[in-house]
Design an enzyme around this catalytic site. Structure first.
Site, PDB file in Angstrom:
ATOM      1  CD  GLU A 140      51.590  16.473  32.628  1.00 22.66           C
ATOM      2  OE1 GLU A 140      52.459  17.328  32.365  1.00 22.66           O
ATOM      3  OE2 GLU A 140      50.762  16.601  33.549  1.00 22.66           O
ATOM      4  CB  VAL A 175      47.177  19.565  31.757  1.00 18.83           C
ATOM      5  CG1 VAL A 175      45.734  19.252  31.375  1.00 18.83           C
ATOM      6  CG2 VAL A 175      47.655  18.614  32.856  1.00 18.83           C
ATOM      7  CB  SER A 230      46.450  26.605  35.210  1.00 13.63           C
ATOM      8  OG  SER A 230      47.021  25.751  34.241  1.00 13.63           O
ATOM      9  CB  ALA A 231      47.048  28.020  29.858  1.00 13.00           C
ATOM     10  CG  ASP A 232      46.781  22.877  32.777  1.00  9.72           C
ATOM     11  OD1 ASP A 232      47.486  23.115  31.783  1.00  9.72           O
ATOM     12  OD2 ASP A 232      47.197  22.272  33.795  1.00  9.72           O
ATOM     13  CG  ASP A 263      49.032  32.109  38.605  1.00 11.82           C
ATOM     14  OD1 ASP A 263      48.781  31.552  37.510  1.00 11.82           O
ATOM     15  OD2 ASP A 263      50.068  31.894  39.265  1.00 11.82           O
ATOM     16  CE  LYS A 292      54.431  24.978  33.702  1.00 10.59           C
ATOM     17  NZ  LYS A 292      54.201  25.702  34.961  1.00 10.59           N
ATOM     18  CE  LYS A 345      50.913  17.686  43.724  1.00  8.00           C
ATOM     19  NZ  LYS A 345      52.201  17.725  43.058  1.00  8.00           N
TER      20      LYS A 345
HETATM   21  N1  PSU Z   1      50.176  19.632  39.079  1.00  7.62           N
HETATM   22  C1  PSU Z   1      50.840  18.580  39.576  1.00  7.62           C
HETATM   23  N2  PSU Z   1      51.932  18.107  38.908  1.00  7.62           N
HETATM   24  C2  PSU Z   1      52.362  18.672  37.736  1.00  7.62           C
HETATM   25  C3  PSU Z   1      51.623  19.774  37.217  1.00  7.62           C
HETATM   26  C4  PSU Z   1      50.551  20.220  37.911  1.00  7.62           C
HETATM   27  O1  PSU Z   1      50.491  18.055  40.624  1.00  7.62           O
HETATM   28  O2  PSU Z   1      53.363  18.208  37.173  1.00  7.62           O
HETATM   29  C5  PSU Z   1      52.045  20.389  35.907  1.00  7.62           C
HETATM   30  C6  PSU Z   1      51.124  19.910  34.782  1.00  7.62           C
HETATM   31  O3  PSU Z   1      51.889  19.751  33.606  1.00  7.62           O
HETATM   32  C7  PSU Z   1      50.168  21.084  34.624  1.00  7.62           C
HETATM   33  C8  PSU Z   1      51.086  22.260  34.899  1.00  7.62           C
HETATM   34  O4  PSU Z   1      49.576  21.159  33.361  1.00  7.62           O
HETATM   35  O5  PSU Z   1      51.900  21.812  35.976  1.00  7.62           O
HETATM   36  C9  PSU Z   1      50.330  23.518  35.237  1.00  7.62           C
HETATM   37  O6  PSU Z   1      51.195  24.606  35.244  1.00  7.62           O
HETATM   38  P1  PSU Z   1      50.615  26.098  35.371  1.00  7.62           P
HETATM   39  O7  PSU Z   1      49.974  26.166  36.735  1.00  7.62           O
HETATM   40  O8  PSU Z   1      51.816  26.988  35.221  1.00  7.62           O
HETATM   41  O9  PSU Z   1      49.604  26.255  34.274  1.00  7.62           O
HETATM   42 MN    MN Z   2      50.100  30.407  36.326  1.00  4.54          MN
END
Ligand code: PSU
Ligand code: MN
Length: 322
Positions: free
Chosen positions: A46, A127, A159-161, A157, A107, A178
């Site tokens: 990624e 991701v 994540s779309a992941d 909140d 992003k 994390k």
């Molecule tokens: N967690 C990490 N390092 C990162 C990310 C998450 O420890 O770099 C990044 C990844 O690209 C993940 C994104 O897909 O943050 C998730 O963002 P959000 O929570 O806004 O969906």
């Molecule tokens: Mn979010």
């Protein structure tokens, strides 16, 4: 686009292969196109971790090192990003350097992809977006550091992941999530979306900097062949979910959980006080925790990324050799 010669980027590409999803025009790097043509293993990587996850200049060093590790392990790296509106699977050295230095990279999660392709903008894929592009490009294995999840204290909140993991049938290799996130709730959402969570050599879901979150995984696999067998069975069932392979950070580089927890609590309080919202939450928390824990967290971060890239290459090889 800044100083980089755009024409040169296009010339570095080859389009000898049709993409698996014909409605998305993927630009394959030359090395990746060849590997696909010859049926050799490929590992997608990624790009949000390069632009929004790690500070400069470590970001470029790590991105280059991850590609090298995948090659050393016998697979071909395909770093995924959107360059000037073009979805790329496999970047040239120039493109990788450009991305790591550019201040104007969006992003991109799933919802951002049409926005950057419509405006010929640069996008770093999370991701979720990396999964989507890798799958469209026909690349079944993807390595990263940590996935997004449900945020602590903000259970809406999500994540779309997590949703992408439920709908895109590839394999994502990571070090768990994390502890800035609510890990038990993150696992609940993965269960709802039908995502099998595998512990690679562990029974516990890893928490990125620390080897265990204390939460169990759905199944333990001790080698790449066992993961490959599981992936084939997912495909036999015709299931649309990803397999999530979680690999603990190498023990020698892990951080004490209490040190992490103090930094996380402080970062979460700051984010709330400053009313950080939406896609900015995760990069903000990552940066603050990393600043507060200094070199130790950086060492752990790099160690687990390298380890995941190697494990992903082994899984990709096991999948390709049947
Ligand atoms: N967690 C990490 N390092 C990162 C990310 C998450 O420890 O770099 C990044 C990844 O690209 C993940 C994104 O897909 O943050 C998730 O963002 P959000 O929570 O806004 O969906
Ligand atoms: Mn979010």
């Amino acid at each position: 686009m800044s100083s980089l010669n755009q024409a040169r980027i296009i010339n570095h590409k080859t389009d000898i292969l049709g993409p698996v999803n014909p409605s998305i025009d993927i630009e394959y790097g030359a090395e990746v196109a060849l590997a696909i043509a010859e049926g050799r293993p490929i590992v997608a990587l990624e790009s949000t971790l390069i632009t929004h996850g790690l500070p400069r200049p470590v970001n470029l060093e790590v991105a280059q090192r991850l590609e090298e590790i995948v090659r050393e392990a016998g697979a071909t790296p395909a770093t995924i990003a959107i360059i000037a509106g073009r979805p790329c699977a496999g970047l040239t050295a120039d493109e990788l350097t450009f991305l790591a230095h550019c201040d104007d990279v969006r992003k991109c999660s799933r919802r951002d992809l049409p926005l950057v392709t419509a405006t010929q903008a640069h996008g770093a894929t999370t991701v979720a977006a990396t999964m989507l592009v890798a799958h469209a490009a026909g690349i079944p294995v993807f390595a990263t550091g940590g996935i997004g999840g449900v945020h602590r204290g903000h259970p809406f909140d999500v994540s779309a992941d997590l949703l992408e993991l439920g709908r895109t049938p590839i394999t994502v290799v990571c070090a768990g999530a994390k502890a800035i996130l609510d890990i038990p709730l993150t696992l609940e959402v993965l269960e709802t979306h039908g995502v099998p969570v595998i512990g690679y050599g562990t029974d516990a879901f890893p928490a990125f900097y620390t080897p265990s979150s204390g939460c169990p995984v759905d199944m333990r696999c001790d080698d790449a062949a066992a993961v490959a067998s599981l992936i084939r069975n997912r495909d036999r069932w015709g299931l649309s979910a990803a397999c999530l392979v979680t690999v603990p950070v190498p023990a020698a580089d892990a951080l004490p959980a209490d040190v992490m927890e103090d930094a996380i609590q402080a970062a979460l309080a700051e984010a709330d006080a400053q009313q950080i919202r939406g896609k900015d939450v995760t990069p903000y928390l990552l940066a603050r925790v990393s600043e507060m824990t200094g070199n130790a967290s950086r060492v752990a971060n790099i160690s687990l990324l390298e380890n995941n890239a190697r494990v992903a290459a082994e899984i990709a090889s096991a999948l390709a050799s049947r």
